[in-house]
Design a protein around this motif. Structure first.
Motif, PDB file in Angstrom:
ATOM      1  N   VAL A 129       0.876  -1.108   0.009  1.00  0.00           N
ATOM      2  CA  VAL A 129       0.120  -0.356   0.224  1.00  0.00           C
ATOM      3  C   VAL A 129       0.923   1.637  -0.426  1.00  0.00           C
ATOM      4  O   VAL A 129       2.041   1.327   0.527  1.00  0.00           O
ATOM      5  N   ASN A 130       0.685   2.572  -0.397  1.00  0.00           N
ATOM      6  CA  ASN A 130       0.852   3.516  -0.559  1.00  0.00           C
ATOM      7  C   ASN A 130       1.094   3.881   0.427  1.00  0.00           C
ATOM      8  O   ASN A 130       0.535   3.707   1.923  1.00  0.00           O
ATOM      9  N   ASP A 131       2.041   4.426   1.232  1.00  0.00           N
ATOM     10  CA  ASP A 131       2.742   4.939   2.731  1.00  0.00           C
ATOM     11  C   ASP A 131       1.782   5.958   3.377  1.00  0.00           C
ATOM     12  O   ASP A 131       2.241   6.017   4.467  1.00  0.00           O
ATOM     13  N   ALA A 132       0.824   6.603   2.456  1.00  0.00           N
ATOM     14  CA  ALA A 132       0.954   7.815   3.194  1.00  0.00           C
ATOM     15  C   ALA A 132      -0.608   7.068   4.088  1.00  0.00           C
ATOM     16  O   ALA A 132      -1.201   7.697   4.816  1.00  0.00           O
ATOM     17  N   MET A 133      -0.657   5.761   4.152  1.00  0.00           N
ATOM     18  CA  MET A 133      -1.897   5.102   4.846  1.00  0.00           C
ATOM     19  C   MET A 133      -0.988   4.797   6.027  1.00  0.00           C
ATOM     20  O   MET A 133      -2.284   3.743   6.865  1.00  0.00           O
ATOM     21  N   TYR A 134      -0.492   4.982   6.229  1.00  0.00           N
ATOM     22  CA  TYR A 134       0.250   4.596   7.825  1.00  0.00           C
ATOM     23  C   TYR A 134      -0.565   4.863   8.507  1.00  0.00           C
ATOM     24  O   TYR A 134      -0.747   4.364   9.154  1.00  0.00           O
ATOM     25  N   ASP A 135      -0.700   6.374   9.241  1.00  0.00           N
ATOM     26  CA  ASP A 135      -1.418   6.659  10.064  1.00  0.00           C
ATOM     27  C   ASP A 135      -2.791   5.926   9.987  1.00  0.00           C
ATOM     28  O   ASP A 135      -3.731   5.019  11.134  1.00  0.00           O
TER      29      ASP A 135
END
Length: 181
Positions: A129-135
């Motif tokens: 997944v995209n790193d922006a999905m971390y939170d």
């Protein structure tokens, strides 16, 4: 399908191997995402090893249960109690599968390598997944964590209730070193 009233040696082994890894993971992983960056690789390695063991056990146990079925619950249990017991077991399986899945996706968003010690699997290299999905994934991971804790408390309390209040064999039939009947 197996209609014995207790679980066999393999059932007990896989159950207790999972239980030990789940408890260790729940205890040792609490607050892991808040650790300073230099400490994370070491923690990730141990966490990854434990979770990988849980995932392997989950898959084996799910296949085993699908093939073998479950020993029947005591006839002294009401229909509602039997439904609750089945619901807790299935929800626990579902949450554990979800937690492992979300954890793998979460690991693929980390800047640090997330390598499962002993298995040598680098989950951060999966790039799922995209790193922006971390939170978002971390929020789900924490929510599932607390759901698993709640389900385990219900599971343990119910087993103890069966043993000390109902005085049936629900707990004893999953204890190691008890004979199969």
């Amino acid at each position: 399908m197996d209609n014995t009233s207790t679980y066999g040696k393999f059932d007990k082994f896989i159950h207790w191997l999972m239980a030990l890894n789940i408890f260790a993971t729940l205890i040792l992983s609490y607050g892991m995402s808040d650790l300073p960056e230099p400490l994370k690789p070491e923690e990730y390695g141990g966490h990854g090893a434990s979770v990988t063991t849980i995932a392997i056990c989950l898959i084996i146990r799910a296949i085993w249960r699908a093939r073998q079925g479950f020993p029947p619950l005591p006839t002294t249990m009401s229909d509602m109690q039997q439904l609750a017991a089945k619901a807790v077991h299935y929800l626990l399986y579902i949450c554990l599968f979800a937690q492992v899945s979300v954890g793998i996706m979460l690991a693929s968003t980390t800047k640090q390598d997330f390598i499962a010690r002993g298995y040598n699997i680098n989950y951060s290299s999966f790039d799922l997944v995209n790193d922006a999905m971390y939170d978002t994934l971390l929020t789900f991971h924490k929510g599932i964590y607390w759901t698993i804790v709640a389900l385990l408390v219900v599971h343990i309390v119910a087993a103890l209730k069966h043993h000390f209040v109902d005085k049936d064999d629900v707990l004893v039939r999953m204890l190691p070193f008890t004979k199969r009947s």
